[in-house]
Design a protein around this motif. Structure first.
Motif, mmCIF file in Angstrom:
data_model
loop_
_atom_site.group_PDB
_atom_site.id
_atom_site.type_symbol
_atom_site.label_atom_id
_atom_site.label_comp_id
_atom_site.label_asym_id
_atom_site.label_seq_id
_atom_site.Cartn_x
_atom_site.Cartn_y
_atom_site.Cartn_z
ATOM 1 N N ARG A 1 15.014 52.266 1.634
ATOM 2 C CA ARG A 1 15.705 52.511 2.898
ATOM 3 C C ARG A 1 15.714 53.988 3.284
ATOM 4 O O ARG A 1 15.811 54.817 2.380
ATOM 5 N N PRO A 2 15.625 54.363 4.555
ATOM 6 C CA PRO A 2 15.512 53.477 5.712
ATOM 7 C C PRO A 2 14.063 53.011 5.940
ATOM 8 O O PRO A 2 13.126 53.707 5.526
ATOM 9 N N ALA A 3 13.904 51.890 6.626
ATOM 10 C CA ALA A 3 12.560 51.356 6.875
ATOM 11 C C ALA A 3 11.752 52.307 7.765
ATOM 12 O O ALA A 3 10.539 52.418 7.635
ATOM 13 N N ALA B 1 5.006 46.649 7.367
ATOM 14 C CA ALA B 1 5.804 45.495 7.806
ATOM 15 C C ALA B 1 5.868 44.412 6.733
ATOM 16 O O ALA B 1 6.908 43.763 6.573
ATOM 17 N N VAL B 2 4.782 44.231 5.978
ATOM 18 C CA VAL B 2 4.753 43.150 4.989
ATOM 19 C C VAL B 2 5.902 43.273 3.975
ATOM 20 O O VAL B 2 6.470 42.265 3.544
ATOM 21 N N GLN C 1 4.904 36.051 -1.597
ATOM 22 C CA GLN C 1 3.483 35.871 -1.919
ATOM 23 C C GLN C 1 2.645 36.937 -1.204
ATOM 24 O O GLN C 1 1.772 37.569 -1.799
ATOM 25 N N GLU C 2 2.935 37.121 0.091
ATOM 26 C CA GLU C 2 2.181 38.143 0.851
ATOM 27 C C GLU C 2 2.431 39.539 0.290
ATOM 28 O O GLU C 2 1.533 40.368 0.243
ATOM 29 N N ILE C 3 3.654 39.769 -0.127
ATOM 30 C CA ILE C 3 3.981 41.092 -0.702
ATOM 31 C C ILE C 3 3.172 41.305 -1.986
ATOM 32 O O ILE C 3 2.587 42.373 -2.193
ATOM 33 N N ALA C 4 3.090 40.269 -2.819
ATOM 34 C CA ALA C 4 2.333 40.380 -4.083
ATOM 35 C C ALA C 4 0.857 40.657 -3.807
ATOM 36 O O ALA C 4 0.249 41.510 -4.465
#
Ligand SMILES: C[S@@+](CC[C@H](N)C(=O)[O-])C[C@H]1O[C@@H](n2cnc3c(N)ncnc32)[C@H](O)[C@@H]1O
Length: 236
Positions: free
Chosen positions: A182-184, A193-194, A201-204
């Motif tokens: 944080r902060p984004a 964004a991911v 799963q997408e993050i991995a």
């Protein structure tokens, strides 16, 4: 694990080994670290531990006798202890060495100083020699602290979350993926964004690709290593 350190400046260690993760490891009794002043083992009435080099030349050399006596006393009957000489001529320290040493029951570190150490210590007392890089430091104390820190954090139960070791740099011969918190949006610099998507799963997948990209850019030599999954490297 038990760790013994032989040094002419034992006071140097507490500031580093008495803080943070190593401090917690000691409190949890995952590691028992003992400091030994080399001067306590000299037979010289002035507590002298060094002498001039045979053949002449600059500087002083640490004598063999106090080091042999110190190691004998520390080892006692526990003959299995591994004796490590910190030395710029040794094998360069890396994560694989840290992992190997973390499996030992007892490590004894010998910290050199001045011009170095009598060669007979290297030949007949040390089990291995470790360098922390191709540069010369004043003494073996900082290298010993580097090695000890890297080893102790690998001991079972020392890090709160086992996963922090699993995804670290050099694990599987990859560097770690980029991290954000944080902060984004910080001054217009955005977090990918991911990472905010909540889709694990997408993050991995993103992290794996980033780890590969980063390794290829910064340390392509690691990717030549057989332990990296070749398929991942090709597709990453
Ligand atoms: C000034 S250095 C001696 C260097 C020696 N005259 C040489 O040229 O190889 C004194 C001590 O510092 C330690 N030391 C210095 N650089 C080191 C390094 N890169 N890695 C591990 N230990 C180091 C060693 O214990 C060494 O005996």
């Amino acid at each position: 694990m038990r760790i013994d350190i032989i040094s002419i400046f034992p006071e140097m260690f507490e500031a580093v080994l008495g803080e943070s993760i190593v401090k917690r490891a000691r409190e949890k009794k995952a590691v028992d670290i003992r400091l030994h002043d080399l001067r306590d083992f000299t037979r010289d009435k002035h507590r002298k531990v060094d002498d001039r080099p045979f053949g002449g030349g600059s500087g002083m050399v640490l004598c063999a006798q106090p080091l042999f006596d110190a190691v004998a006393k520390i080892k006692g009957k526990a003959k299995k202890a591994k004796v490590i000489l910190l030395c710029p001529q040794g094998k360069t320290f890396d994560q694989a060495t840290a992992k190997r040493l973390a499996k030992e029951k007892q490590l004894i570190f010998i910290c050199g100083h001045y011009e170095g150490i009598d060669e007979r210590v290297r030949e007949n007392l040390a089990d291995e020699e470790i360098s922390i890089g191709d540069y010369v430091l004043t003494g073996g104390e900082l290298p010993a602290m580097v090695v000890i820190d890297a080893v102790v954090r690998l001991l079972p139960g020392v890090l709160g979350d086992k996963n922090s070791l699993k995804f670290e740099s050099f694990e599987g011969n990859l560097l770690e993926y980029p991290q954000y918190t944080r902060p984004a949006d910080f001054r217009g610099f955005k977090t990918p964004a991911v990472l905010l998507s909540g889709n694990h799963q997408e993050i991995a997948v993103w992290r794996e690709k980033e780890a590969l990209k980063r390794t290829r850019q910064r340390r392509p030599d690691l990717l030549n290593n057989k332990k990296v999954n070749k398929e991942k490297v090709k597709n990453g």
